[in-house]
Design a protein around this motif. Structure first.
Motif, PDB file in Angstrom:
ATOM      1  N   LYS A   1       0.830  -1.204   0.000  1.00 28.98           N
ATOM      2  CA  LYS A   1       0.000   0.000   0.000  1.00 28.98           C
ATOM      3  C   LYS A   1       0.866   1.256   0.000  1.00 28.98           C
ATOM      4  N   LYS A   2       1.940   1.221   0.770  1.00 23.98           N
ATOM      5  CA  LYS A   2       2.837   2.386   0.824  1.00 23.98           C
ATOM      6  C   LYS A   2       3.431   2.660  -0.561  1.00 23.98           C
ATOM      7  N   ILE A   3       3.850   1.587  -1.220  1.00 25.20           N
ATOM      8  CA  ILE A   3       4.388   1.704  -2.583  1.00 25.20           C
ATOM      9  C   ILE A   3       3.369   2.371  -3.496  1.00 25.20           C
ATOM     10  N   ALA A   4       2.131   1.900  -3.400  1.00 27.23           N
ATOM     11  CA  ALA A   4       1.067   2.427  -4.256  1.00 27.23           C
ATOM     12  C   ALA A   4       0.821   3.901  -3.960  1.00 27.23           C
ATOM     13  N   ILE A   5       0.758   4.270  -2.692  1.00 32.07           N
ATOM     14  CA  ILE A   5       0.504   5.660  -2.315  1.00 32.07           C
ATOM     15  C   ILE A   5       1.638   6.566  -2.788  1.00 32.07           C
ATOM     16  N   ASP A   6       2.871   6.102  -2.654  1.00 30.02           N
ATOM     17  CA  ASP A   6       4.010   6.894  -3.127  1.00 30.02           C
ATOM     18  C   ASP A   6       3.923   7.126  -4.640  1.00 30.02           C
ATOM     19  N   ALA A   7       3.597   6.080  -5.364  1.00 35.22           N
ATOM     20  CA  ALA A   7       3.493   6.212  -6.825  1.00 35.22           C
ATOM     21  C   ALA A   7       2.332   7.136  -7.193  1.00 35.22           C
ATOM     22  N   LEU A   8       1.201   6.977  -6.517  1.00 40.04           N
ATOM     23  CA  LEU A   8       0.035   7.826  -6.795  1.00 40.04           C
ATOM     24  C   LEU A   8       0.378   9.286  -6.528  1.00 40.04           C
ATOM     25  N   GLY A   9       1.003   9.540  -5.380  1.00 40.45           N
ATOM     26  CA  GLY A   9       1.355  10.904  -5.028  1.00 40.45           C
ATOM     27  C   GLY A   9       2.360  11.500  -5.998  1.00 40.45           C
ATOM     28  N   SER A  10       3.212  10.654  -6.499  1.00 39.79           N
ATOM     29  CA  SER A  10       4.235  11.126  -7.416  1.00 39.79           C
ATOM     30  C   SER A  10       3.619  11.523  -8.758  1.00 39.79           C
ATOM     31  N   LEU A  11       2.612  10.797  -9.170  1.00 35.73           N
ATOM     32  CA  LEU A  11       1.977  11.096 -10.453  1.00 35.73           C
ATOM     33  C   LEU A  11       0.916  12.191 -10.333  1.00 35.73           C
ATOM     34  N   ALA A  12       0.518  12.489  -9.114  1.00 36.39           N
ATOM     35  CA  ALA A  12      -0.593  13.424  -8.906  1.00 36.39           C
ATOM     36  C   ALA A  12      -0.157  14.885  -8.921  1.00 36.39           C
ATOM     37  N   HIS A  13       0.694  15.219  -9.839  1.00 33.26           N
ATOM     38  CA  HIS A  13       1.155  16.599  -9.962  1.00 33.26           C
ATOM     39  C   HIS A  13       1.445  16.843 -11.430  1.00 33.26           C
ATOM     40  N   GLU A  14       0.970  17.960 -11.937  1.00 36.82           N
ATOM     41  CA  GLU A  14       1.059  18.177 -13.377  1.00 36.82           C
ATOM     42  C   GLU A  14       2.490  18.053 -13.899  1.00 36.82           C
ATOM     43  N   VAL A  15       3.420  18.707 -13.213  1.00 35.54           N
ATOM     44  CA  VAL A  15       4.800  18.673 -13.691  1.00 35.54           C
ATOM     45  C   VAL A  15       5.326  17.241 -13.736  1.00 35.54           C
ATOM     46  N   ARG A  16       5.092  16.505 -12.649  1.00 39.60           N
ATOM     47  CA  ARG A  16       5.634  15.140 -12.613  1.00 39.60           C
ATOM     48  C   ARG A  16       4.931  14.217 -13.602  1.00 39.60           C
ATOM     49  N   LEU A  17       3.633  14.386 -13.761  1.00 38.63           N
ATOM     50  CA  LEU A  17       2.924  13.568 -14.744  1.00 38.63           C
ATOM     51  C   LEU A  17       3.458  13.863 -16.141  1.00 38.63           C
ATOM     52  N   ASP A  18       3.720  15.130 -16.416  1.00 40.46           N
ATOM     53  CA  ASP A  18       4.295  15.505 -17.711  1.00 40.46           C
ATOM     54  C   ASP A  18       5.673  14.867 -17.897  1.00 40.46           C
ATOM     55  N   ILE A  19       6.470  14.928 -16.839  1.00 36.86           N
ATOM     56  CA  ILE A  19       7.800  14.321 -16.914  1.00 36.86           C
ATOM     57  C   ILE A  19       7.683  12.834 -17.208  1.00 36.86           C
ATOM     58  N   PHE A  20       6.801  12.185 -16.466  1.00 34.70           N
ATOM     59  CA  PHE A  20       6.695  10.740 -16.641  1.00 34.70           C
ATOM     60  C   PHE A  20       6.225  10.373 -18.046  1.00 34.70           C
ATOM     61  N   ARG A  21       5.239  11.094 -18.545  1.00 37.62           N
ATOM     62  CA  ARG A  21       4.751  10.811 -19.898  1.00 37.62           C
ATOM     63  C   ARG A  21       5.841  11.042 -20.943  1.00 37.62           C
ATOM     64  N   LEU A  22       6.616  12.075 -20.720  1.00 39.46           N
ATOM     65  CA  LEU A  22       7.727  12.369 -21.628  1.00 39.46           C
ATOM     66  C   LEU A  22       8.729  11.214 -21.621  1.00 39.46           C
ATOM     67  N   LEU A  23       9.038  10.732 -20.423  1.00 40.94           N
ATOM     68  CA  LEU A  23      10.014   9.642 -20.299  1.00 40.94           C
ATOM     69  C   LEU A  23       9.472   8.326 -20.847  1.00 40.94           C
ATOM     70  N   VAL A  24       8.166   8.133 -20.715  1.00 44.06           N
ATOM     71  CA  VAL A  24       7.567   6.930 -21.293  1.00 44.06           C
ATOM     72  C   VAL A  24       7.749   6.966 -22.807  1.00 44.06           C
ATOM     73  N   ARG A  25       7.494   8.134 -23.388  1.00 44.54           N
ATOM     74  CA  ARG A  25       7.649   8.282 -24.835  1.00 44.54           C
ATOM     75  C   ARG A  25       9.113   8.162 -25.247  1.00 44.54           C
ATOM     76  N   ALA A  26      10.002   8.602 -24.377  1.00 41.64           N
ATOM     77  CA  ALA A  26      11.434   8.530 -24.689  1.00 41.64           C
ATOM     78  C   ALA A  26      11.944   7.092 -24.672  1.00 41.64           C
ATOM     79  N   GLY A  27      11.237   6.232 -23.952  1.00 39.81           N
ATOM     80  CA  GLY A  27      11.629   4.819 -23.914  1.00 39.81           C
ATOM     81  C   GLY A  27      12.801   4.542 -22.990  1.00 39.81           C
ATOM     82  N   PRO A  28      13.372   3.340 -23.129  1.00 40.73           N
ATOM     83  CA  PRO A  28      14.409   2.860 -22.212  1.00 40.73           C
ATOM     84  C   PRO A  28      15.684   3.703 -22.232  1.00 40.73           C
ATOM     85  N   ASP A  29      15.962   4.390 -23.334  1.00 36.67           N
ATOM     86  CA  ASP A  29      17.168   5.224 -23.412  1.00 36.67           C
ATOM     87  C   ASP A  29      17.065   6.432 -22.487  1.00 36.67           C
TER      88      ASP A  29
END
Lengths: 108, 108
Positions: free
Chosen positions: A5-33
């Motif tokens: 549950k702690k893991i899930a809450i940390d991940a949820l909180g991390s994604l629950a911010h516009e800047v971080r969600l944008d970063i994550f989506r950008l990195l997903v598109r960037a792929g493994p590199d």
DNA sequence: ATAATAATTCAATAAGTATTGAAATATGAA
DNA sequence: TTCATATTTCAATACTTATTGAATTATTAT
């Protein structure tokens, strides 16, 4: 608190911010590199220290990994945490509503 | 900000708190009939005003609905928001990693 | 060694979120 | 109406998170 549950809450909180969600989506598109911090900052127009703040947050939550390459630091999305989060939500917060759970229910 | 993204961030933020995640999971288990606020407070040992605070947060995020029944107010999980959130995460933050997306990729 | 670039740390401040207890509102029962 | 129960509102406080600019560290190039 239960570890999962702690893991899930940390991940949820991390994604629950516009800047971080944008970063994550950008990195997903960037792929493994991944992408250099500076390139992320440029793409999203975020000030250096603020970017570091959010990337640290995400790394702590296990959503991104980082490695140095020369003077750059490359960040990459960690997909396993993301899929784990989705799995957690499906199992704990859906109860037979998602396709996967509905399938299970079907065969029960 | 794009509407869909705002919805996702609100839902993520709403679930990214131990008390609210507990409330949501309790309501998921309670099913469509929902639970009275007082029963939620009793089950999770939360003070009234604090419970109201979190429930309002969740209602604003569209994760729960409420209706009055006598002197009780019944809260119920809103599954559509939850499945929409999972869908958003799968589409925007996974890129071919989840089973569903993998399937799509397969047949592409 | 010096300079240039990339990223982080630090300190200050600003902004947002959570919790508590007391008071108020709403409904139903006597 | 009066009382008891259920929930919410309010105000104060405490806590956490986000943002900024200046200073620092790390790496590479000259």
């Amino acid at each position: 608190m239960k570890y999962e549950k702690k893991i899930a809450i940390d991940a949820l909180g991390s994604l629950a911010h516009e800047v971080r969600l944008d970063i994550f989506r950008l990195l997903v598109r960037a792929g493994p590199d991944g992408m250099a911090a500076g390139d992320i900052a440029g793409a999203l127009k975020i000030a250096g220290p603020n970017l570091t703040f959010h990337l640290s947050h995400m790394r702590q939550a296990g959503l991104v990994s980082s490695r140095r390459a020369g003077r750059n630091v490359i960040y990459a999305a960690d997909f396993s945490r993301m899929t784990a989060l989705i799995g957690y939500l499906q199992e704990n917060c859906c109860e037979g509503i998602t396709p996967a759970a509905a399938k299970q229910k079907e065969s029960a």
